[in-house]
Design a protein around this motif. Structure first.
Motif, PDB file in Angstrom:
ATOM      1  N   SER A   5      30.553 -23.498 -11.174  1.00 40.27           N
ATOM      2  CA  SER A   5      29.421 -22.860 -11.834  1.00 40.27           C
ATOM      3  C   SER A   5      29.721 -22.687 -13.310  1.00 40.27           C
ATOM      4  N   TYR A   6      28.677 -22.517 -14.086  1.00 42.78           N
ATOM      5  CA  TYR A   6      28.839 -22.304 -15.526  1.00 42.78           C
ATOM      6  C   TYR A   6      29.461 -20.936 -15.781  1.00 42.78           C
ATOM      7  N   ARG A   7      28.978 -19.925 -15.076  1.00 44.78           N
ATOM      8  CA  ARG A   7      29.505 -18.574 -15.216  1.00 44.78           C
ATOM      9  C   ARG A   7      30.471 -18.280 -14.074  1.00 44.78           C
ATOM     10  N   TRP A  56      35.672 -22.448  -9.974  1.00 44.37           N
ATOM     11  CA  TRP A  56      35.834 -23.183 -11.222  1.00 44.37           C
ATOM     12  C   TRP A  56      34.656 -22.879 -12.132  1.00 44.37           C
ATOM     13  N   ARG A  57      34.955 -22.577 -13.413  1.00 45.44           N
ATOM     14  CA  ARG A  57      33.906 -22.162 -14.341  1.00 45.44           C
ATOM     15  C   ARG A  57      34.397 -22.316 -15.772  1.00 45.44           C
ATOM     16  N   HIS A 142      26.642 -24.926  -8.473  1.00 47.42           N
ATOM     17  CA  HIS A 142      25.558 -24.001  -8.769  1.00 47.42           C
ATOM     18  C   HIS A 142      24.801 -24.374 -10.031  1.00 47.42           C
ATOM     19  N   ASP A 143      23.571 -24.775  -9.858  1.00 48.73           N
ATOM     20  CA  ASP A 143      22.498 -24.769 -10.853  1.00 48.73           C
ATOM     21  C   ASP A 143      22.538 -25.889 -11.885  1.00 48.73           C
ATOM     22  N   TYR A 144      21.593 -25.784 -12.803  1.00 43.21           N
ATOM     23  CA  TYR A 144      21.232 -26.886 -13.688  1.00 43.21           C
ATOM     24  C   TYR A 144      22.271 -27.196 -14.746  1.00 43.21           C
ATOM     25  N   ILE A 163      29.421 -31.740  -0.243  1.00 48.93           N
ATOM     26  CA  ILE A 163      28.943 -31.276  -1.540  1.00 48.93           C
ATOM     27  C   ILE A 163      27.609 -30.586  -1.323  1.00 48.93           C
ATOM     28  N   SER A 164      27.565 -29.309  -1.618  1.00 48.15           N
ATOM     29  CA  SER A 164      26.326 -28.535  -1.535  1.00 48.15           C
ATOM     30  C   SER A 164      25.927 -28.109  -2.941  1.00 48.15           C
ATOM     31  N   VAL A 165      24.648 -28.185  -3.231  1.00 50.76           N
ATOM     32  CA  VAL A 165      24.112 -27.750  -4.519  1.00 50.76           C
ATOM     33  C   VAL A 165      23.099 -26.647  -4.250  1.00 50.76           C
ATOM     34  N   PHE A 166      23.165 -25.578  -5.056  1.00 50.84           N
ATOM     35  CA  PHE A 166      22.080 -24.610  -5.004  1.00 50.84           C
ATOM     36  C   PHE A 166      21.391 -24.596  -6.356  1.00 50.84           C
TER      37      PHE A 166
END
Length: 490
Positions: A5-7, A56-57, A142-144, A163-166
């Protein structure tokens, strides 16, 4: 399991804070109120699941799994800044169906791609040093901000499992021709995953419609919400809105007293969001102005309180929107207020969890009126925090919030583009009998019990990927597209 994720843990944002709380809970912390920093260092063994988890972020200027990890990637300040601009100046407005705010840059697009590649590089380093064992090589993306990652993981053969994407924000209803290539790149990379999750059926159908138009080699099955790629691999879509840690919100400490924040406002209507054009802050201020024009006898008796932080400083569209909101708020208070009372109290800083819960529990109404919002967890937090009250406030909610698809039929609907309707809906909510308000909150809580935070997490990670029963497509289509939902039915 690897979260990408980014955050990271403890950061702002609904999913980040929700995952932090969930990971603390699953990793053995006895209390739902553990500090968010408890999960911030290193790996966590989730004993109940028998799996190891790493998050990981972006941490400062490094892509890493913890503050002292040697498996890091350093994208550089220019790449990080360009990725940030592309996400917020281009992807954010396009994906929220608000292209009038979009600004595309070839350079920033290149930085976005480089940032995603650097993320993959950190994982490659970990694999080369035998850090990622086969059992831990499944991913939750996670996310865009990281939409290219599923394809990069496939190409690097980093995934041995799933691989799962939310997708936490909406998928747009319409994409203009000039933007289809850029958004098509996201779709092409997302279908490299095994599971793609959305908050609502609308977002899932929007995605399927877009894939059908832009990726003709992909075979669609709307009844089972699945895609079959040219090579035969199956991708399944899951509609599972982010759940809430209900016990946390209902049992978290709260202490209403003469010194509490909530006690300072008398009777009030509460809003909690960011100063973002998707949230409908300007329409809300216009509706408040209209409210006091139509019912001037409420001056001095009712206050509107908004906890609304500035967001994405330095980006012109967000800075301009914030300035317009400040100007309109000042005008509102000048015209309707006096030396002893202001119609609007704007709290521009964050408040403590305890204060927020007190504000939820003592509000006469909660006003949530986004133009377009992926979910909006504050509606769930409000309903859960007030579930045990004998006289809870009313929830005012627009269809622009993804959460409307879950609990909208128990709320008072507002239309952000109609200040007259919004002001009238506010008045009607304030006049609702206590028994109706209590019943509505009870029904909301019952609905939220069907999908808790842990249920949501299980759906995308530890559960086996299964197609399940075919959907009644026509029924689901009518549910999200209908112009009027059924009434509560008292």
């Amino acid at each position: 399991m690897n979260i990408l994720s980014y955050r990271g843990p403890g950061a702002g944002g609904g999913v980040s804070s929700a995952l932090t709380r969930l990971m603390n809970q699953l990793s053995g912390f006895s209390s739902g109120y553990a500090e968010q920093s408890d999960f911030a260092q290193g790996q966590i063994d989730i004993s109940r699941q028998g799996k190891q988890l790493r998050w990981w972020r972006l941490e400062g200027s490094a892509i890493t799994d913890c503050a002292d990890s040697e498996f890091i990637s350093l994208p550089g300040a220019e790449v990080i800044a360009g990725h940030y601009r592309y996400c917020n100046e281009f992807l954010w407005p396009i994906l929220h169906d608000m292209p009038q705010y979009a600004r595309y840059s070839d350079a920033d697009h290149a930085f976005y791609a480089e940032f995603n590649q650097q993320f993959a590089q950190a994982l490659k380093r970990a694999r080369r040093q035998s850090f990622l064992e086969r059992s831990s090589r499944s991913y939750f993306v996670h996310d865009y901000q990281l939409a290219l990652m599923p394809s990069l993981l496939r190409k690097a053969r980093l995934s041995a499992l799933q691989i799962s994407v939310f997708w936490h924000i909406p998928w747009p209803k319409v994409v203009e021709d000039r933007h289809k290539q850029a958004i098509g790149e996201l779709a092409q990379c997302l279908v490299a995953s095994d599971v793609i999750g959305f908050h609502t059926f609308e977002y899932a159908f929007n995605f399927l419609n877009f894939v059908e138009e832009l990726l003709p080699d992909v075979e669609l099955d709307r009844r089972s919400l699945s895609l079959r790629l040219a090579g035969g691999r199956l991708v399944r879509l899951k509609v599972m809105p982010l759940g809430l840690d209900l016990d946390f919100w209902q049992r978290a400490p709260h202490n209403y007293s003469k010194e509490s924040v909530a006690s300072k406002f008398g009777r009030y209507v509460l809003s909690v969001d960011r100063c973002d054009y998707t949230k409908g802050v300007l329409p809300r201020l216009a509706a408040i102005d209209n409210f006091f024009q139509r019912w001037p006898e409420q001056r001095g008796k009712l206050t509107f309180v908004q906890i609304c932080q500035r967001t994405r400083d330095g980006l012109p569209s967000f800075d301009d929107y914030y300035a317009r909101c400040v100007s309109q708020a000042e005008d509102l208070n000048s015209r309707h207020g006096d030396e002893s009372w202001s119609p609007l109290i704007w709290m521009k800083d964050t408040v403590s969890q305890e204060s927020l819960i007190d504000l939820y529990r003592n509000a006469s109404a909660m006003l949530i009126n986004p133009i377009r919002d992926g979910l909006n967890l504050t509606a769930k937090e409000f309903a859960s925090s007030c579930a045990d009250l004998s006289s809870p406030g009313a929830l005012l909610l627009s269809r622009g919030a993804g959460v409307f698809h879950e609990i909208g039929k128990y709320a008072n609907e507002v239309e952000p583009d109609n200040r007259e309707q919004m002001s009238l809906a506010i008045r009607e909510a304030l006049l609702m009998p206590e028994s109706i308000r209590k019943k509505a909150i009870s029904l909301m809580r019952r609905k939220l019990d069907e999908n808790t935070l842990e249920d949501w997490w299980q759906a995308f990670t530890f559960a086996e990927v299964a197609c399940g029963e075919p959907l009644d497509f026509e029924k689901e289509l009518q549910l999200f597209a209908s112009n009027k939902l059924e009434a509560i039915g008292f």
